[in-house]
Design a protein around this motif. Structure first.
Motif, PDB file in Angstrom:
ATOM      1  N   ALA A  65       6.898  -6.521  -2.293  1.00 21.06           N
ATOM      2  CA  ALA A  65       7.183  -6.556  -1.174  1.00 21.06           C
ATOM      3  C   ALA A  65       8.164  -6.247  -0.402  1.00 21.06           C
ATOM      4  O   ALA A  65       9.205  -6.104  -0.972  1.00 21.06           O
ATOM      5  CB  ALA A  65       6.728  -7.985  -0.329  1.00 21.06           C
ATOM      6  N   THR A  66       8.165  -5.673   0.976  1.00 22.03           N
ATOM      7  CA  THR A  66       9.624  -5.580   1.477  1.00 22.03           C
ATOM      8  C   THR A  66       9.762  -6.086   2.654  1.00 22.03           C
ATOM      9  O   THR A  66       8.723  -6.870   3.194  1.00 22.03           O
ATOM     10  CB  THR A  66       9.432  -3.766   1.924  1.00 22.03           C
ATOM     11  OG1 THR A  66       8.692  -3.663   2.868  1.00 22.03           O
ATOM     12  CG2 THR A  66       9.450  -2.717   0.502  1.00 22.03           C
ATOM     13  N   PRO A  67      10.847  -6.179   3.559  1.00 26.57           N
ATOM     14  CA  PRO A  67      10.911  -6.713   4.786  1.00 26.57           C
ATOM     15  C   PRO A  67       9.707  -6.423   5.604  1.00 26.57           C
ATOM     16  O   PRO A  67       9.016  -6.978   6.567  1.00 26.57           O
ATOM     17  CB  PRO A  67      11.976  -6.593   5.424  1.00 26.57           C
ATOM     18  CG  PRO A  67      12.961  -6.262   3.985  1.00 26.57           C
ATOM     19  CD  PRO A  67      12.324  -5.697   3.026  1.00 26.57           C
ATOM     20  N   MET A  68       9.562  -5.014   5.639  1.00 32.18           N
ATOM     21  CA  MET A  68       8.452  -4.352   6.518  1.00 32.18           C
ATOM     22  C   MET A  68       6.936  -4.876   6.359  1.00 32.18           C
ATOM     23  O   MET A  68       6.242  -5.300   7.153  1.00 32.18           O
ATOM     24  CB  MET A  68       8.341  -2.989   6.318  1.00 32.18           C
ATOM     25  CG  MET A  68       7.348  -2.364   7.350  1.00 32.18           C
ATOM     26  SD  MET A  68       7.448  -0.478   6.890  1.00 32.18           S
ATOM     27  CE  MET A  68       7.008  -0.224   5.350  1.00 32.18           C
ATOM     28  N   PRO A 117       4.244   1.567   7.273  1.00 30.17           N
ATOM     29  CA  PRO A 117       5.067   2.777   7.798  1.00 30.17           C
ATOM     30  C   PRO A 117       4.333   3.519   8.517  1.00 30.17           C
ATOM     31  O   PRO A 117       2.992   3.729   8.846  1.00 30.17           O
ATOM     32  CB  PRO A 117       5.432   3.376   6.442  1.00 30.17           C
ATOM     33  CG  PRO A 117       4.345   3.099   5.576  1.00 30.17           C
ATOM     34  CD  PRO A 117       3.668   1.619   6.070  1.00 30.17           C
ATOM     35  N   PRO A 118       5.134   4.733   9.463  1.00 30.79           N
ATOM     36  CA  PRO A 118       4.520   5.422  10.439  1.00 30.79           C
ATOM     37  C   PRO A 118       3.405   6.355   9.601  1.00 30.79           C
ATOM     38  O   PRO A 118       2.441   6.490  10.454  1.00 30.79           O
ATOM     39  CB  PRO A 118       5.715   6.346  10.799  1.00 30.79           C
ATOM     40  CG  PRO A 118       6.980   5.604  10.553  1.00 30.79           C
ATOM     41  CD  PRO A 118       6.475   4.619   9.436  1.00 30.79           C
ATOM     42  N   GLU A 119       3.500   6.574   8.543  1.00 28.42           N
ATOM     43  CA  GLU A 119       2.645   7.538   7.786  1.00 28.42           C
ATOM     44  C   GLU A 119       1.771   6.988   6.995  1.00 28.42           C
ATOM     45  O   GLU A 119       1.152   7.364   6.075  1.00 28.42           O
ATOM     46  CB  GLU A 119       3.238   8.719   7.026  1.00 28.42           C
ATOM     47  CG  GLU A 119       4.078   8.113   5.579  1.00 28.42           C
ATOM     48  CD  GLU A 119       5.509   7.667   5.736  1.00 28.42           C
ATOM     49  OE1 GLU A 119       5.953   7.312   4.867  1.00 28.42           O
ATOM     50  OE2 GLU A 119       6.030   7.487   6.969  1.00 28.42           O
ATOM     51  N   ALA A 120       1.199   5.772   7.335  1.00 27.02           N
ATOM     52  CA  ALA A 120       0.498   4.886   6.725  1.00 27.02           C
ATOM     53  C   ALA A 120      -1.160   5.267   6.428  1.00 27.02           C
ATOM     54  O   ALA A 120      -1.488   5.315   5.243  1.00 27.02           O
ATOM     55  CB  ALA A 120       0.456   3.518   7.539  1.00 27.02           C
ATOM     56  N   ARG A 121      -1.438   6.318   7.411  1.00 24.07           N
ATOM     57  CA  ARG A 121      -2.728   6.736   7.078  1.00 24.07           C
ATOM     58  C   ARG A 121      -2.633   7.911   5.868  1.00 24.07           C
ATOM     59  O   ARG A 121      -3.575   7.735   4.807  1.00 24.07           O
ATOM     60  CB  ARG A 121      -3.136   7.462   8.272  1.00 24.07           C
ATOM     61  CG  ARG A 121      -3.912   6.634   9.415  1.00 24.07           C
ATOM     62  CD  ARG A 121      -4.749   7.578  10.410  1.00 24.07           C
ATOM     63  NE  ARG A 121      -5.224   7.064  11.521  1.00 24.07           N
ATOM     64  CZ  ARG A 121      -5.973   5.989  11.631  1.00 24.07           C
ATOM     65  NH1 ARG A 121      -6.377   5.523  10.595  1.00 24.07           N
ATOM     66  NH2 ARG A 121      -6.270   5.583  12.964  1.00 24.07           N
ATOM     67  N   HIS A 166       6.526   8.392   1.400  1.00 24.39           N
ATOM     68  CA  HIS A 166       7.453   9.264   0.809  1.00 24.39           C
ATOM     69  C   HIS A 166       8.929   9.181   1.424  1.00 24.39           C
ATOM     70  O   HIS A 166       9.093   8.944   2.585  1.00 24.39           O
ATOM     71  CB  HIS A 166       7.124  10.683   1.147  1.00 24.39           C
ATOM     72  CG  HIS A 166       5.617  11.109   0.430  1.00 24.39           C
ATOM     73  ND1 HIS A 166       5.679  11.302  -0.907  1.00 24.39           N
ATOM     74  CD2 HIS A 166       4.384  11.254   0.968  1.00 24.39           C
ATOM     75  CE1 HIS A 166       4.356  11.500  -1.421  1.00 24.39           C
ATOM     76  NE2 HIS A 166       3.726  11.431  -0.077  1.00 24.39           N
ATOM     77  N   GLY A 167       9.959   9.114   0.443  1.00 24.80           N
ATOM     78  CA  GLY A 167      11.196   8.962   0.801  1.00 24.80           C
ATOM     79  C   GLY A 167      11.743   7.578   0.939  1.00 24.80           C
ATOM     80  O   GLY A 167      13.067   7.352   1.364  1.00 24.80           O
ATOM     81  N   GLN A 168      10.753   6.491   0.981  1.00 21.70           N
ATOM     82  CA  GLN A 168      11.053   5.164   1.389  1.00 21.70           C
ATOM     83  C   GLN A 168      11.535   4.354  -0.039  1.00 21.70           C
ATOM     84  O   GLN A 168      10.967   4.641  -0.949  1.00 21.70           O
ATOM     85  CB  GLN A 168       9.956   4.541   2.100  1.00 21.70           C
ATOM     86  CG  GLN A 168       9.785   5.054   3.389  1.00 21.70           C
ATOM     87  CD  GLN A 168      10.871   5.147   4.440  1.00 21.70           C
ATOM     88  OE1 GLN A 168      11.564   4.073   4.511  1.00 21.70           O
ATOM     89  NE2 GLN A 168      11.101   6.212   4.842  1.00 21.70           N
ATOM     90  N   ALA A 169      12.164   3.262   0.066  1.00 19.01           N
ATOM     91  CA  ALA A 169      12.569   2.543  -1.096  1.00 19.01           C
ATOM     92  C   ALA A 169      11.377   1.570  -1.341  1.00 19.01           C
ATOM     93  O   ALA A 169      10.770   1.106  -0.399  1.00 19.01           O
ATOM     94  CB  ALA A 169      13.922   1.726  -0.812  1.00 19.01           C
ATOM     95  N   ALA A 170      11.054   1.567  -2.466  1.00 17.82           N
ATOM     96  CA  ALA A 170       9.772   0.858  -3.130  1.00 17.82           C
ATOM     97  C   ALA A 170       9.995   0.491  -4.605  1.00 17.82           C
ATOM     98  O   ALA A 170      10.923   1.178  -5.231  1.00 17.82           O
ATOM     99  CB  ALA A 170       8.518   1.650  -2.909  1.00 17.82           C
ATOM    100  N   GLU A 171       9.179  -0.287  -4.903  1.00 13.36           N
ATOM    101  CA  GLU A 171       9.434  -1.100  -6.217  1.00 13.36           C
ATOM    102  C   GLU A 171       8.019  -1.312  -6.821  1.00 13.36           C
ATOM    103  O   GLU A 171       7.144  -1.904  -6.095  1.00 13.36           O
ATOM    104  CB  GLU A 171      10.394  -1.815  -6.679  1.00 13.36           C
ATOM    105  CG  GLU A 171      10.477  -2.296  -8.241  1.00 13.36           C
ATOM    106  CD  GLU A 171      11.711  -3.223  -8.176  1.00 13.36           C
ATOM    107  OE1 GLU A 171      11.868  -3.637  -9.543  1.00 13.36           O
ATOM    108  OE2 GLU A 171      12.271  -3.779  -7.305  1.00 13.36           O
TER     109      GLU A 171
END
Length: 128
Positions: free
Chosen positions: A9-12, A19-23, A105-110
């Motif tokens: 999970a992230t704070p978001m 995220p804006p590009e969720a679709r 894309h380009g976002q922090a994730a794990e």
């Protein structure tokens, strides 16, 4: 061999936001899951709602207690998972290298990948 791919999970995600590009991200994840299914490797996959809707059960010397979410450390919370069955650790590693970025894309994730105990593991450990 079964492996669980855990999306951290992230704070978001803990706010229940996407995220804006969720679709586009969901389409990419759907294509990945379709590929896993065609290969016969997909057992299950799902996103999880924020921990504000969750609870934990804790045990100690005094017994059991229920702790309601939300949980403050989002880095310790899972927001999704994919369960796969493959022939080897190497195959699981190859599938997880192809896992789409769950935050976009380009976002922090794990993601974290963990093998499940199999019946033969428990037998070998003398637990069955």
């Amino acid at each position: 061999m079964r492996y669980m791919i855990l999306v951290k999970a992230t704070p978001m995600t803990e706010r229940g936001e996407f995220p804006p590009e969720a679709r586009a991200m969901m389409a990419e994840m759907g294509a990945y899951n379709d590929e896993l299914a065609r290969a016969g490797a997909l057992l299950d996959a799902a996103g999880l709602k924020p921990s504000r809707d969750a609870w934990r059960v804790r045990w100690d010397a005094n017994g059991q207690r229920v702790v309601d979410g939300p949980f403050t450390e989002s880095k310790e919370v899972v927001c999704g998972y994919t369960l796969i069955q493959v022939r080897s650790r190497e195959e699981a590693l190859e599938w997880t290298r192809r896992f789409p970025n769950p935050m976009g894309h380009g976002q922090a994730a794990e993601i974290e990948v963990r093998p499940l105990y199999e019946h033969e593991d428990l037998d070998r450990l003398g637990l069955l």
